[in-house]
Each structure stands twice: as structure tokens, then as C-alpha cells.
Design an enzyme around this catalytic site. Structure first.
Site, mmCIF file in Angstrom:
data_model
loop_
_atom_site.group_PDB
_atom_site.id
_atom_site.type_symbol
_atom_site.label_atom_id
_atom_site.label_comp_id
_atom_site.label_asym_id
_atom_site.label_seq_id
_atom_site.Cartn_x
_atom_site.Cartn_y
_atom_site.Cartn_z
ATOM 1 N N ASP A 192 -28.275 -27.236 23.444
ATOM 2 C CA ASP A 192 -27.346 -27.228 22.886
ATOM 3 C C ASP A 192 -26.295 -27.754 21.918
ATOM 4 O O ASP A 192 -26.792 -28.749 21.275
ATOM 5 C CB ASP A 192 -26.316 -26.022 23.466
ATOM 6 N N TYR A 314 -19.334 -25.130 15.578
ATOM 7 C CA TYR A 314 -19.734 -24.296 14.854
ATOM 8 C C TYR A 314 -19.626 -24.221 13.144
ATOM 9 O O TYR A 314 -20.695 -24.317 12.089
ATOM 10 C CB TYR A 314 -19.880 -22.416 14.818
ATOM 11 N N HIS A 372 -32.389 -21.307 27.665
ATOM 12 C CA HIS A 372 -31.593 -22.167 26.760
ATOM 13 C C HIS A 372 -30.546 -23.258 27.415
ATOM 14 O O HIS A 372 -29.910 -23.934 27.276
ATOM 15 C CB HIS A 372 -30.555 -20.794 25.675
#
Length: 400
Positions: A192, A314, A372
Site C-alpha cells: 500500500d 491520497y 491487500h
């Protein structure tokens, strides 16, 4: 007498403070009151679909509320986490928290393990447990450092006077590794957001000698790569990738464009936070995580105000330029040894040939299960891959 695996190398430049989680009874009481008073919305066509196509179901959130109130025990979570050595230190005015297993071997290989969102250092505790069970401090071949990234868990949030970026976080993590005094360098491992920071560590710092990743979000097929000859597993992975881009990334756009607003929303109710994060822990793994594990991870976020402090990457990652793939193969290409573990239920699983375009891929392992949160879902697989990768590259990398 120091606890096992807690003695820093003699070359350490700092004496970090020993850290233990100790949430107050008052804070836990307030948390339970907020859970109790949090309203669950009415049943709808969308939230009663058992397939979860439209997100978290009414039945799931209702059951988790009951579990939070009547059977969940944060003190047990604290005790388990506190069984691992933990520390805090100051870097650039920030408090940086990290868990660790330190070896007493002079030639132990330092590894920094980097989480992402909605993850935390909790993701790597099963991996630390495997190594703690297998080795003693005198035989452990590695130093394992698991920081809480700035803004996460018990590390400080980014400063208020500037825009904090992945480059800033990478600089802090590298400084942490230098301060600990780990000699000839270190290996970075990440998934991630941790994969992006690991990439930056290899690019910007001589101390990072090699990197192992389990996430390589290449937005489009790299130039010069054909999709012919892909395995069935890789083909299914690309289908999963496309499905995520079509219906799974709205949360990332919200984080990237309106982080202040969503930060306020999810700081107002534990159930709201549970719905937002719990959805990811249901959909992103190969198989949904247990309800107990999900509640542990979300409770950590709530008790540390992690959510609003942690979504800053983000803006940088999601609003990437159209040529993001090209930059991965040029400006962000990893020239140092790159290892990669492929898990089929990753959010954006890309073929080996795509990963190879982003770095000097010297190790690749394809797994048939896992998603993930690889370190949390498949800690044994991650451990074995790291051991194989490091045994392959470490003697060569430290001599350069």
C-alpha cells in the site's frame, strides 16, 4: 534487565523512550458510550443485499456494534501489542513510534516494515510473532523495525504549517534507521502506501540497499510490454484491477479531494469509522478478516485519532498525473535489487512483466492466495519470501 529482543545495537545514536500502550479507563468508557449512542441507519435495498455489492450491510454493522459493546476487550489487544518491544523517539519535531525485534548478532540484517492505509503497525505483529517463536535474540538473523508512519497510531501527525508528502515520511523513516545505528544499511518492505515510501527510500538514500514489495499500482500497461503469455492468475488479477478502478476507488477520491470534510465525518462516530474502514477489511483481503481483528484495527484508529491525520498521502497518490506509469518506469525506477510477492487478491495485482518495468526485479514469488493486507493475511508467506530475497541479495548489496 531488558526484555528479550529489546536491546538496541551498540552503535545506536539515540536512546529512544520505551513505549507501552496505556489507554485510560476514561477514554475507553467514552468510546463505549459513543458506540452505544451511535445510530444505525434504516434498512434499505442496498444495505440488505447479502452479497455486499453496495457496501457494508445493515446486519454486519449491527452485529459489530453488539460485539463492540458486549464482548470486545481492548485490554487484551493492549496486552498482546505490549508483549513486543515498542519505543518512541523525536525526529524533526515529530514523535515517531515503532515496534521492533532487535538481534544480538553482529551481522543481523536490518529490515524496516512499512504499512499503509487503513493499516497500522498492527499488521506486522503476526510476522514478528513468527520470528520471535523461531529465534532467540542471539540467533535472530534480522533487526525488524516497524514504524507507525507519521499520522498513524502513536506517531505524531504531520505539522500544521506545511503540506506533508510521502517524500517527507520517507526522510523521517530513513533518519529513524540511521539513528538506530544499523551499520551497513537496511532493506525496506512495504505494501500500500508503504510500497511508495519504500520505493522513495531506495531512490533517495544510500542506506536503503534493497526493497521488497507486495504492491505495485501501475495505472496502465507499461510501454513495450505485451499482455500475451500472461498466466490465468495474472489475467484474473488484471480483471480484479479493472473492477477496482470502476467501482472501488470512490473512497480514494474523497480522501484526495475533501480530506478535511471526511475527516470530520469519521471522527464523529465510531460506527461511521467502522463502516468506512471495515468495508476495506471485508473486501480487500482474499477472505474477510475476522470480526475481532477488524474491531481491533478500527479501535486503534479511533483511540489514536488516526483517520483524519493519516489520509494526507491520497492527495499525492490518487491525483497522480496521467503519465504515472511512465514515471514509475523512469524517474521512480528502482535500480537497486527489487523483490516482489504477488498475491492474487491484491486490489491492483499487476503481472510480473509490469513490475519488472518499474525496477531491477531480481526476485518474484507468485502466491495462490492472499490479498491487500499480505503481512496480516499471510505472515508466513511474507516471512519466507523476505528470507529468500535477503539471502539472495544481501551479501551483494552491502559490498556496494
Amino acid at each position: 534487565m531488558s526484555a528479550p529482543f529489546s536491546r538496541l545495537p551498540s552503535t545506536a545514536k539515540i536512546t529512544p523512550s520505551i513505549f507501552r500502550i496505556a489507554v485510560s479507563d476514561e477514554q475507553l468508557s467514552e468510546f463505549k458510550t459513543l458506540v452505544k449512542l451511535s445510530k444505525i441507519g434504516p434498512q434499505t435495498y442496498e444495505n440488505t443485499r447479502e452479497d455486499g455489492r453496495f457496501g457494508v450491510t445493515h446486519g454486519w454493522i449491527s452485529a459489530r456494534k453488539d460485539e463492540w459493546l458486549n464482548s470486545f476487550d481492548w485490554r487484551e489487544v493492549e496486552a498482546r501489542a505490549n508483549s513486543f518491544p515498542q519505543y518512541t523517539t523525536e525526529i524533526e519535531g515529530l514523535t515517531v513510534h515503532f515496534a521492533a525485534l532487535f538481534s544480538e548478532k553482529a551481522d543481523a540484517v536490518p529490515i524496516v516494515l512499512l504499512h499503509g492505509w487503513p493499516g497500522s503497525y498492527f499488521e506486522f505483529l503476526p510476522l514478528l510473532q513468527l520470528l520471535r517463536d523461531e529465534f532467540t535474540p542471539s540467533t535472530l538473523p534480522y533487526h525488524l523495525i516497524v514504524p507507525s508512519l507519521p499520522g498513524y497510531a502513536f506517531s505524531s501527525g504531520p505539522p500544521l504549517h506545511k503540506n506533508w508528502t510521502n517524500t517527507d515520511s520517507a526522510r523521517v523513516i530513513n533518519q529513524l534507521m540511521q539513528n538506530i545505528g544499523l551499520g551497513s544499511g537496511y532493506v525496506a518492505q512495504g505494501g500500500d502506501i508503504g510500497s511508495r515510501i519504500s520505493r522513495l527510500l531506495t531512490l533517495n538514500y544510500d542506506g536503503c540497499k534493497a526493497v521488497h514489495l507486495n504492491f505495485c499500482p501501475t495505472p496502465t500497461r507499461p510501454e513495450g510490454v505485451s499482455d500475451e503469455g500472461l498466466s490465468d492468475l495474472e489475467k484474473r488479477g488484471l480483471e480484479r484491477y479493472r473492477a477496482f478502478l470502476e467501482s472501488g476507488r470512490a473512497y480514494a477520491q474523497e480522501h484526495a479531494t475533501r480530506p478535511a470534510t471526511i475527516g470530520h465525518v469519521l471522527s464523529s462516530s465510531p460506527l461511521a469509522l467502522l463502516a468506512w474502514i471495515g468495508e476495506k477489511y471485508l473486501e480487500w483481503p482474499d477472505a474477510p478478516l475476522s470480526s475481532e481483528t477488524i474491531l481491533e484495527l478500527v479501535t486503534l484508529y479511533w483511540l489514536t485519532d488516526t483517520y483524519p491525520r493519516a489520509i494526507y498521502p491520497y492527495r499525492e497518490n490518487t491525483l497522480a498525473p496521467r503519465d504515472a506509469t511512465a514515471s514509475l518506469t523512469t524517474d521512480f525506477y528502482i535500480h537497486k535489487p527489487l523483490g516482489f510477492s504477488y498475491f492474487p487478491q491484491e486490489l491492483m495485482p499487476v503481472p510480473r512483466s509490469w513490475v519488472a518495468k518499474t525496477g531491477n526485479l531480481v526476485y518474484f514469488k507468485e502466491h495462490t492466495k492472499g490479498g491487500h493486507f499480505a503481512a496480516l493475511e499471510q505472515p508466513k508467506a511474507i516471512k519466507e519470501d523476505l528470507v529468500e530475497f535477503i539471502s539472495q541479495v544481501w551479501p551483494a548489496t552491502v559490498s556496494k
